[in-house]
Scaffold this active site. Structure first.
Site, PDB file in Angstrom:
ATOM      1  CG  ASP A  24     -24.754   0.824   1.106  1.00 29.20           C
ATOM      2  OD1 ASP A  24     -24.534   1.499   0.234  1.00 29.20           O
ATOM      3  OD2 ASP A  24     -24.717  -0.320   0.385  1.00 29.20           O
ATOM      4  CG  ASN A  80     -25.912  -8.449  -4.568  1.00 26.92           C
ATOM      5  OD1 ASN A  80     -26.781  -9.450  -4.306  1.00 26.92           O
ATOM      6  ND2 ASN A  80     -25.778  -8.109  -4.517  1.00 26.92           N
ATOM      7  N   GLY A  86     -25.889  -9.633  -9.415  1.00 24.21           N
ATOM      8  CA  GLY A  86     -25.975  -8.202  -9.215  1.00 24.21           C
ATOM      9  C   GLY A  86     -24.927  -8.112  -8.838  1.00 24.21           C
ATOM     10  CG  HIS A  91     -13.722  -6.385  -1.516  1.00 26.15           C
ATOM     11  ND1 HIS A  91     -12.013  -6.029  -1.130  1.00 26.15           N
ATOM     12  CD2 HIS A  91     -13.812  -7.258  -0.192  1.00 26.15           C
ATOM     13  CE1 HIS A  91     -11.957  -5.844  -0.661  1.00 26.15           C
ATOM     14  NE2 HIS A  91     -13.035  -6.931   0.218  1.00 26.15           N
ATOM     15  CG  HIS A  93     -20.482  -6.443  -0.735  1.00 25.71           C
ATOM     16  ND1 HIS A  93     -19.580  -6.921  -2.151  1.00 25.71           N
ATOM     17  CD2 HIS A  93     -21.369  -5.310  -1.217  1.00 25.71           C
ATOM     18  CE1 HIS A  93     -20.268  -6.141  -3.348  1.00 25.71           C
ATOM     19  NE2 HIS A  93     -21.956  -5.255  -2.542  1.00 25.71           N
TER      20      HIS A  93
END
Length: 121
Positions: A24, A80, A86, A91, A93
């Site tokens: 991330d 989320n 949120g 896409h 993840h």
């Protein structure tokens, strides 16, 4: 539509037929890893049954890769699904977030803290 399909190949830590893993770029802890669908799907609820089965394998692969460089004491695994939950990149993840002793004064409640005041019980 914002998605993850233009991520540079040199950022990919692992990939299989359905997902790829990257670190991330805004990690909440050292080793924070994302599992991203290779085919555009809005969120978890759009994954096929086969993709959902492979997601479990991808989560374990993320854990394995994290533990090469880090020694977490626990994990939060989360997705989320929807703007009001949120989600900002629409896409699919999945976040695999390593947790470390002392990274939060009182971690009790874990993901329940997504709504203020609900994590303490």
């Amino acid at each position: 539509m914002e998605n993850f399909l233009n991520i540079s190949k040199d950022r990919i830590l692992f990939e299989d037929d359905f997902f790829f893993l990257i670190k991330d770029i805004y990690p909440v802890s050292p080793g924070h890893t994302l599992i991203i669908s290779k085919e555009w799907k809005r969120d978890y609820f759009e994954l096929s049954e086969l993709e959902r089965k492979h997601l479990d394998q991808a989560i374990f692969k993320a854990k394995e890769l994290i533990e090469i460089d880090y020694q977490p004491n626990g994990y939060n695994i989360g997705m989320n699904c929807g703007e009001d939950a949120g989600q900002t990149v629409f896409h699919f993840h999945c976040h695999v977030i390593p947790r470390y002793k002392g990274d939060m004064e009182n971690p009790r409640g874990g993901v329940r803290h997504v709504i203020e005041g609900k994590g303490n019980y």
